[in-house]
Motif scaffolding. Structure first.
Motif, PDB file in Angstrom:
ATOM      1  N   ALA A   2      22.697 -13.599 -13.641  1.00  0.00           N
ATOM      2  CA  ALA A   2      21.615 -13.449 -13.544  1.00  0.00           C
ATOM      3  C   ALA A   2      21.140 -11.856 -13.045  1.00  0.00           C
ATOM      4  CB  ALA A   2      20.719 -14.245 -12.677  1.00  0.00           C
ATOM      5  N   ARG A   3      20.852 -11.129 -13.745  1.00  0.00           N
ATOM      6  CA  ARG A   3      20.518  -9.606 -13.449  1.00  0.00           C
ATOM      7  C   ARG A   3      19.234  -9.417 -12.713  1.00  0.00           C
ATOM      8  NH1 ARG A   3      21.879  -8.134 -19.474  1.00  0.00           N
ATOM      9  NH2 ARG A   3      24.041  -8.319 -19.470  1.00  0.00           N
ATOM     10  N   PRO A   4      19.364  -8.601 -11.901  1.00  0.00           N
ATOM     11  CA  PRO A   4      18.173  -8.388 -11.053  1.00  0.00           C
ATOM     12  C   PRO A   4      17.042  -7.627 -11.955  1.00  0.00           C
ATOM     13  CG  PRO A   4      19.792  -6.609 -10.622  1.00  0.00           C
ATOM     14  CD  PRO A   4      20.414  -7.727 -11.221  1.00  0.00           C
ATOM     15  N   ALA A   5      15.968  -8.070 -11.671  1.00  0.00           N
ATOM     16  CA  ALA A   5      14.683  -7.586 -12.325  1.00  0.00           C
ATOM     17  C   ALA A   5      14.618  -6.143 -12.162  1.00  0.00           C
ATOM     18  CB  ALA A   5      13.435  -8.456 -11.967  1.00  0.00           C
ATOM     19  N   PRO A   6      14.055  -5.386 -13.323  1.00  0.00           N
ATOM     20  CA  PRO A   6      13.887  -3.900 -12.952  1.00  0.00           C
ATOM     21  C   PRO A   6      12.686  -3.709 -12.053  1.00  0.00           C
ATOM     22  CG  PRO A   6      13.258  -4.576 -15.227  1.00  0.00           C
ATOM     23  CD  PRO A   6      13.746  -5.894 -14.672  1.00  0.00           C
ATOM     24  N   GLU A   7      13.035  -2.709 -11.129  1.00  0.00           N
ATOM     25  CA  GLU A   7      11.897  -2.267 -10.227  1.00  0.00           C
ATOM     26  C   GLU A   7      10.616  -1.793 -10.878  1.00  0.00           C
ATOM     27  OE1 GLU A   7      11.814   0.770  -6.635  1.00  0.00           O
ATOM     28  OE2 GLU A   7      13.807  -0.331  -6.742  1.00  0.00           O
TER      29      GLU A   7
END
Length: 187
Positions: free
Chosen positions: A40-45
Motif C-alpha cells: 500500500a502506497r501512501p495517498a498523495p497529500e
C-alpha cells in the motif's frame, strides 16, 4: 507463428550461415512480480489550490444621463399628442349609452388624472412626471385591451392604432426612467 528472416549480410551478397533462427512474432508474455500482497502506497497529500481563476475586471458603471427640463417637457408633449391620437381614432360606442363596468370607470379616472399630472409635471420640468406617465400609459393600455371584450366597441383598424398608442405611452416613460437619472437640485 514463426518467420524466417535472413540476416542483412545475406541480403547484401555476403556469405551467411546456413541455419537461421526462427523469430517469434507475438510479444513476449510478462508475468507479474512475485511480491504479494501488494504494497500500500501512501495517498498523495492534497494541497489547496493556490492559483485563483483569472478574474474579469469589473465592468465600468453604466452612465445614465440626466434628463433635462427640456427633455421632461418634450416627454409631456409627446404623451399628450399620443393621447390625442388615441382619442381621435376611436369611433362612437355601439348602441345607446353602453354602461361600463366599475373597474373601467376606475381606470378611466386613473388615466384622466394621470394625464393631468403628466401635464403639470412636464410644465415645471420634474422627473416624477415620468412615473405618472407610466401609470397613465398602463391604465390606458388596460382600457384599450378590454374595450372589445366588454362590448364597448368592436375590433377594427382603429383598435390596433389605439393599442399601439397605449403601448407607446407605456414604453416611453419606462425607457426614459431606465436610461436617465435624476439631476441634483444643488446647483
Amino acid at each position: 507463428m514463426t518467420a524466417i528472416v535472413e540476416p542483412q549480410s545475406a541480403q547484401a551478397g555476403e556469405n551467411a550461415p546456413e541455419a537461421v533462427r526462427p523469430v517469434p512474432l507475438s510479444p513476449p508474455v510478462t508475468r507479474p512480480s512475485p511480491a504479494w500482497p501488494p504494497v500500500a502506497r501512501p495517498a498523495p497529500e492534497r494541497r489547496p489550490v493556490t492559483q485563483a481563476a483569472p478574474v474579469r475586471p469589473p465592468a465600468p458603471p453604466r452612465v445614465r444621463r440626466v434628463l433635462s427640463t427640456r427633455g421632461v417637457r418634450l416627454f409631456g408633449a409627446a404623451m399628450i399628442a399620443l393621447y390625442a391620437l388615441g382619442v381621435a381614432v376611436q369611433p362612437a360606442p355601439n348602441g345607446p349609452q353602453p354602461v361600463a363596468p366599475w373597474w373601467a370607470d376606475g381606470l378611466n379616472t386613473v388615466t384622466f388624472f394621470g394625464l393631468l399630472t403628466v401635464f403639470a409635471g412636464s410644465i415645471v420640468g420634474r422627473r416624477w412626471s415620468l412615473w405618472t406617465g407610466l401609470v397613465t400609459g398602463g391604465s390606458l393600455l388596460a382600457l384599450s385591451a378590454s374595450c372589445p371584450a366588454e362590448g364597448h366597441h368592436e375590433i377594427a383598424a382603429w383598435w390596433f392604432v389605439q393599442m399601439a398608442v397605449a403601448v407607446a405611452m407605456t414604453v416611453l416613460p419606462a425607457t426614459l426612467l431606465r436610461r436617465t437619472q435624476a439631476g441634483s437640485r444643488a446647483g
